[in-house]
Write a protein that holds these residues in place. Structure first.
Motif, PDB file in Angstrom:
ATOM      1  N   LEU A 111      -6.471 -17.998 -22.019  1.00 12.86           N
ATOM      2  CA  LEU A 111      -6.066 -18.209 -23.408  1.00 12.86           C
ATOM      3  C   LEU A 111      -7.118 -19.004 -24.176  1.00 12.86           C
ATOM      4  N   GLU A 112      -7.716 -19.981 -23.519  1.00 12.33           N
ATOM      5  CA  GLU A 112      -8.756 -20.780 -24.153  1.00 12.33           C
ATOM      6  C   GLU A 112      -9.972 -19.923 -24.490  1.00 12.33           C
ATOM      7  N   ARG A 113     -10.332 -19.030 -23.579  1.00 16.73           N
ATOM      8  CA  ARG A 113     -11.463 -18.129 -23.833  1.00 16.73           C
ATOM      9  C   ARG A 113     -11.144 -17.196 -25.001  1.00 16.73           C
ATOM     10  N   MET A 114      -9.925 -16.696 -25.053  1.00 11.43           N
ATOM     11  CA  MET A 114      -9.524 -15.833 -26.165  1.00 11.43           C
ATOM     12  C   MET A 114      -9.562 -16.588 -27.490  1.00 11.43           C
ATOM     13  N   ALA A 115      -9.118 -17.846 -27.470  1.00 12.73           N
ATOM     14  CA  ALA A 115      -9.117 -18.646 -28.691  1.00 12.73           C
ATOM     15  C   ALA A 115     -10.541 -18.904 -29.171  1.00 12.73           C
ATOM     16  N   LYS A 116     -11.460 -19.148 -28.253  1.00 12.08           N
ATOM     17  CA  LYS A 116     -12.860 -19.363 -28.625  1.00 12.08           C
ATOM     18  C   LYS A 116     -13.459 -18.101 -29.226  1.00 12.08           C
ATOM     19  N   ARG A 117     -13.072 -16.964 -28.661  1.00  9.30           N
ATOM     20  CA  ARG A 117     -13.564 -15.685 -29.196  1.00  9.30           C
ATOM     21  C   ARG A 117     -13.054 -15.476 -30.618  1.00  9.30           C
ATOM     22  N   PHE A 118     -11.796 -15.840 -30.851  1.00  4.44           N
ATOM     23  CA  PHE A 118     -11.234 -15.740 -32.207  1.00  4.44           C
ATOM     24  C   PHE A 118     -12.009 -16.635 -33.162  1.00  4.44           C
ATOM     25  N   SER A 119     -12.276 -17.870 -32.767  1.00  5.75           N
ATOM     26  CA  SER A 119     -12.953 -18.834 -33.636  1.00  5.75           C
ATOM     27  C   SER A 119     -14.389 -18.421 -33.929  1.00  5.75           C
ATOM     28  N   SER A 120     -15.011 -17.697 -32.995  1.00  6.57           N
ATOM     29  CA  SER A 120     -16.410 -17.316 -33.169  1.00  6.57           C
ATOM     30  C   SER A 120     -16.587 -16.071 -34.038  1.00  6.57           C
ATOM     31  N   CYS A 121     -15.484 -15.365 -34.304  1.00  3.81           N
ATOM     32  CA  CYS A 121     -15.583 -14.149 -35.131  1.00  3.81           C
ATOM     33  C   CYS A 121     -15.767 -14.536 -36.595  1.00  3.81           C
ATOM     34  N   SER A 122     -16.699 -13.892 -37.240  1.00  5.76           N
ATOM     35  CA  SER A 122     -16.966 -14.189 -38.646  1.00  5.76           C
ATOM     36  C   SER A 122     -16.341 -13.175 -39.592  1.00  5.76           C
ATOM     37  N   ASP A 123     -15.943 -12.011 -39.065  1.00  8.36           N
ATOM     38  CA  ASP A 123     -15.347 -10.991 -39.928  1.00  8.36           C
ATOM     39  C   ASP A 123     -13.867 -10.886 -39.676  1.00  8.36           C
ATOM     40  N   ALA A 124     -13.149 -10.458 -40.698  1.00 11.85           N
ATOM     41  CA  ALA A 124     -11.683 -10.401 -40.627  1.00 11.85           C
ATOM     42  C   ALA A 124     -11.197  -9.431 -39.564  1.00 11.85           C
ATOM     43  N   SER A 125     -11.885  -8.305 -39.406  1.00  7.54           N
ATOM     44  CA  SER A 125     -11.472  -7.304 -38.423  1.00  7.54           C
ATOM     45  C   SER A 125     -11.564  -7.858 -37.008  1.00  7.54           C
ATOM     46  N   GLY A 126     -12.667  -8.549 -36.716  1.00  7.52           N
ATOM     47  CA  GLY A 126     -12.848  -9.122 -35.385  1.00  7.52           C
ATOM     48  C   GLY A 126     -11.821 -10.194 -35.089  1.00  7.52           C
ATOM     49  N   ARG A 127     -11.516 -11.011 -36.085  1.00  5.40           N
ATOM     50  CA  ARG A 127     -10.521 -12.066 -35.903  1.00  5.40           C
ATOM     51  C   ARG A 127      -9.130 -11.470 -35.680  1.00  5.40           C
ATOM     52  N   GLN A 128      -8.843 -10.381 -36.392  1.00  3.38           N
ATOM     53  CA  GLN A 128      -7.549  -9.731 -36.223  1.00  3.38           C
ATOM     54  C   GLN A 128      -7.401  -9.164 -34.816  1.00  3.38           C
ATOM     55  N   GLN A 129      -8.460  -8.537 -34.318  1.00  2.00           N
ATOM     56  CA  GLN A 129      -8.420  -7.983 -32.971  1.00  2.00           C
ATOM     57  C   GLN A 129      -8.252  -9.082 -31.933  1.00  2.00           C
ATOM     58  N   ALA A 130      -8.986 -10.183 -32.106  1.00  4.82           N
ATOM     59  CA  ALA A 130      -8.893 -11.295 -31.171  1.00  4.82           C
ATOM     60  C   ALA A 130      -7.494 -11.913 -31.203  1.00  4.82           C
ATOM     61  N   GLN A 131      -6.933 -12.022 -32.404  1.00  2.00           N
ATOM     62  CA  GLN A 131      -5.586 -12.567 -32.539  1.00  2.00           C
ATOM     63  C   GLN A 131      -4.553 -11.650 -31.887  1.00  2.00           C
ATOM     64  N   ASN A 132      -4.720 -10.348 -32.063  1.00  2.00           N
ATOM     65  CA  ASN A 132      -3.780  -9.397 -31.472  1.00  2.00           C
ATOM     66  C   ASN A 132      -3.790  -9.479 -29.951  1.00  2.00           C
ATOM     67  N   ARG A 133      -4.970  -9.701 -29.385  1.00  2.00           N
ATOM     68  CA  ARG A 133      -5.063  -9.785 -27.922  1.00  2.00           C
ATOM     69  C   ARG A 133      -4.341 -11.020 -27.390  1.00  2.00           C
ATOM     70  N   ILE A 134      -4.508 -12.131 -28.041  1.00  2.00           N
ATOM     71  CA  ILE A 134      -3.856 -13.344 -27.555  1.00  2.00           C
ATOM     72  C   ILE A 134      -2.342 -13.258 -27.749  1.00  2.00           C
ATOM     73  N   ILE A 135      -1.899 -12.592 -28.816  1.00  2.00           N
ATOM     74  CA  ILE A 135      -0.467 -12.388 -29.029  1.00  2.00           C
ATOM     75  C   ILE A 135       0.092 -11.459 -27.954  1.00  2.00           C
ATOM     76  N   THR A 136      -0.651 -10.400 -27.638  1.00  2.50           N
ATOM     77  CA  THR A 136      -0.219  -9.473 -26.596  1.00  2.50           C
ATOM     78  C   THR A 136      -0.058 -10.189 -25.263  1.00  2.50           C
ATOM     79  N   LEU A 137      -1.008 -11.064 -24.948  1.00  4.27           N
ATOM     80  CA  LEU A 137      -0.934 -11.793 -23.685  1.00  4.27           C
ATOM     81  C   LEU A 137       0.249 -12.758 -23.667  1.00  4.27           C
ATOM     82  N   ILE A 138       0.416 -13.519 -24.728  1.00  6.54           N
ATOM     83  CA  ILE A 138       1.506 -14.496 -24.781  1.00  6.54           C
ATOM     84  C   ILE A 138       2.863 -13.819 -24.655  1.00  6.54           C
ATOM     85  N   THR A 139       3.031 -12.683 -25.315  1.00  4.24           N
ATOM     86  CA  THR A 139       4.320 -11.987 -25.264  1.00  4.24           C
ATOM     87  C   THR A 139       4.532 -11.270 -23.932  1.00  4.24           C
TER      88      THR A 139
END
Length: 209
Positions: A111-139
Motif C-alpha cells: 500500500l505504501e508503494r502504491m501511495a508513493k506511485r500516486f504521489s509521483s504522478c503529475s497527470d490526472a490520468s496517472g493519478r486516477q489509475q494509481a488511486q483505482n489500484r489502491i482502492i481495488t486492493l483495499i476493497t
C-alpha cells in the motif's frame, strides 16, 4: 504459474521432517501414482508466495508479523530494492485477485508503494489509475489484513481521498464502535471531508446525493 487453473494446485500436502528437511510423503502407498500426480500439480499458490517472501523479504515472511532470525542475516542479491519493489508489484496483483494473502507488514509495504506511485504522478490520468489500484486492493483485502488507522494515515497524507472515504465510511458504520459515538462521528465528518477534498468537482457534489 499462479494464473494456472485451481485444479492444478495442491490443496494439501503431507510432510515429514528428515534430517532437518521437510520431505513430502505419499500415504497411498502407490509410488507410481504419486509420481504421476506430482507431475500434474504444482505447489499451492500461498506456498509459492511464502517461498518468495522467505527469500526476498525474510524479515517479513512470517504470518504473525514477528521478526525472524533471517532478518539479521546478510542481505542477498534477491533483496535489492529493485527486486523487492518488483515482487511487491507482483504480489499486489494476486492480492487484488484474492487468491493469496500476505501479513500486515507486507500488505502495508504494498500500500505504501502504491501511495508513493500516486504521489509521483503529475497527470490526472496517472493519478486516477494509481488511486483505482489502491482502492481495488483495499476493497479486495479482508479487514484483518491491515491496520485500518495506519492505512488511513497513509492514504490521507498522500491525498488519496477516495480510498480514505471508503475506510472512513466503514468506520462510521462499524457496529463495534457503537459504544464510542464520538469515534463514529469523527469518521463521518472525515468521510464528508474526503468528498469535498477530491480533485473531481463532479465527485465532490456526490456528498449531497
Amino acid at each position: 504459474a499462479l494464473d494456472a487453473p485451481d485444479s492444478e494446485f495442491r490443496s494439501e500436502s503431507n510432510f515429514e521432517s528428515i534430517g532437518g528437511w521437510e520431505v513430502e510423503v505419499d500415504d497411498s502407498g502407490d509410488s507410481t501414482s504419486a509420481a504421476r500426480d506430482a507431475t500434474k500439480q504444482i505447489p499451492d499458490r500461498q506456498q509459492i508466495i511464502s517461498m518468495f517472501l522467505a527469500i526476498i523479504i525474510p524479515e517479513n515472511s512470517r504470518d504473525n508479523d514477528a521478526k525472524t532470525p533471517a532478518a539479521i542475516s546478510k542481505p542477498s542479491v534477491f533483496q535489492a530494492p529493485s527486486t523487492v519493489n518488483a515482487f511487491l508489484d507482483f504480489l499486489a496483483e494476486y492480492l487484488m485477485k484474492g487468491v493469496v494473502r500476505a501479513n500486515k507488514n507486507v500488505t502495508f509495504m504494498i500500500l505504501e508503494r502504491m501511495a508513493k506511485r500516486f504521489s509521483s504522478c503529475s497527470d490526472a490520468s496517472g493519478r486516477q489509475q494509481a488511486q483505482n489500484r489502491i482502492i481495488t486492493l483495499i476493497t479486495a483485502l479482508p479487514r484483518n489484513s491491515y491496520e485500518t488507522d495506519e492505512v488511513l494515515g497513509l492514504v490521507e497524507r498522500a491525498g488519496i481521498h477516495r480510498a480514505a472515504l471508503i475506510l472512513h465510511q466503514e468506520g462510521a458504520s462499524n457496529w463495534h464502535d457503537s459504544a464510542h459515538p464520538e469515534r463514529q462521528a469523527r469518521h463521518f465528518q472525515a468521510a464528508i471531508d474526503s468528498y469535498l477534498e477530491d480533485d473531481d468537482e463532479a465527485f465532490r457534489f456526490e456528498v449531497f446525493a
